[in-house]
Design an enzyme around this catalytic site. Structure first.
Site, PDB file in Angstrom:
ATOM      1  N   HIS A   1       0.785  -1.281  -0.012  1.00  0.00           N
ATOM      2  CA  HIS A   1       0.032  -0.097  -0.170  1.00  0.00           C
ATOM      3  C   HIS A   1       0.773   1.037   0.006  1.00  0.00           C
ATOM      4  O   HIS A   1       1.932   1.004   0.458  1.00  0.00           O
ATOM      5  CB  HIS A   1      -0.936  -0.162   1.036  1.00  0.00           C
ATOM      6  CG  HIS A   1      -1.995  -1.022   1.202  1.00  0.00           C
ATOM      7  ND1 HIS A   1      -2.945  -0.873   2.030  1.00  0.00           N
ATOM      8  CD2 HIS A   1      -2.070  -2.195   0.620  1.00  0.00           C
ATOM      9  CE1 HIS A   1      -4.003  -2.079   1.727  1.00  0.00           C
ATOM     10  NE2 HIS A   1      -3.451  -2.693   0.815  1.00  0.00           N
TER      11      HIS A   1
ATOM     12  N   GLU B   1       0.992   3.934   1.623  1.00  0.00           N
ATOM     13  CA  GLU B   1       1.598   4.339   3.221  1.00  0.00           C
ATOM     14  C   GLU B   1       2.805   3.460   3.470  1.00  0.00           C
ATOM     15  O   GLU B   1       3.677   3.867   4.065  1.00  0.00           O
ATOM     16  CB  GLU B   1       0.533   4.449   4.192  1.00  0.00           C
ATOM     17  CG  GLU B   1      -0.761   5.452   3.946  1.00  0.00           C
ATOM     18  CD  GLU B   1      -1.938   4.695   2.861  1.00  0.00           C
ATOM     19  OE1 GLU B   1      -2.992   5.390   3.317  1.00  0.00           O
ATOM     20  OE2 GLU B   1      -1.645   3.718   2.553  1.00  0.00           O
TER      21      GLU B   1
ATOM     22  N   CYS C   1      -2.579  -0.129   7.166  1.00  0.00           N
ATOM     23  CA  CYS C   1      -1.680   0.968   7.029  1.00  0.00           C
ATOM     24  C   CYS C   1      -1.680   1.819   8.377  1.00  0.00           C
ATOM     25  O   CYS C   1      -0.847   2.189   8.732  1.00  0.00           O
ATOM     26  CB  CYS C   1      -2.060   2.136   5.844  1.00  0.00           C
ATOM     27  SG  CYS C   1      -1.735   1.265   4.418  1.00  0.00           S
TER      28      CYS C   1
END
Length: 159
Positions: A56, A58, A89
């Site tokens: 992801h 992040e 995240c």
């Protein structure tokens, strides 16, 4: 309080989300990490292009920033994300301990385009025995020996 500088870095996170889309890397998410006015990490979602469900935006940005500064903590940093962080995240963000997070779209906005993080939020509140993915505990005594070794280790780095 959101400043002009916050808006500038949030715009960069949004642009990274578009970059990820344009490169067919993954979902429409981008993130930038800033310390003392300087970008120290950035990333966009690469889940489908890397076959990594943890890639992801992040998480990618946190990994880059931590490598750059040589620390697993992001004290004094701000994370800018194109969308409210998902549960994974958010967990990574809390472990990294930045000073703050600023995001654009909400998790409801993400759900409206097919990214339903709310399912995971609900699962976290569900008793382990009732979760959608079966979870079992075994070999606790063996696992506890390793925990005891950690507890007694004199030269460990706490985090």
């Amino acid at each position: 309080m959101i400043s002009k500088e916050d808006q500038k870095f949030l715009q960069l996170a949004i642009e990274l989300a578009q970059t990820g889309i344009d490169r067919n890397a993954g979902g429409p998410f981008g993130a930038v990490i800033v310390r003392d006015g300087q970008i120290i990490g950035s990333g966009y979602n690469r889940v489908t292009s890397s076959n990594d469900p943890t890639a992801h935006a992040e998480v990618e940005a946190i990994r880059e920033a931590c490598r750059l500064i040589g620390s697993f903590q992001l004290d004094g940093c701000t994370i800018y994300a194109s969308c409210e962080p998902c549960p994974m995240c958010l967990g990574a963000i809390y472990w990294a301990r930045p000073g703050r997070v600023v995001y654009a779209c909400t998790r409801e906005d993400a759900a409206a385009i097919g990214f339903d993080d709310d399912f995971i939020y609900r699962e976290l509140e569900t008793p382990v025995s009732e979760r959608q993915i079966p979870v079992f505990q075994a070999m606790r005594a063996e696992g506890m020996r390793v925990f005891e070794a950690w507890k007694n280790k004199r030269d460990k780095m706490e985090y």
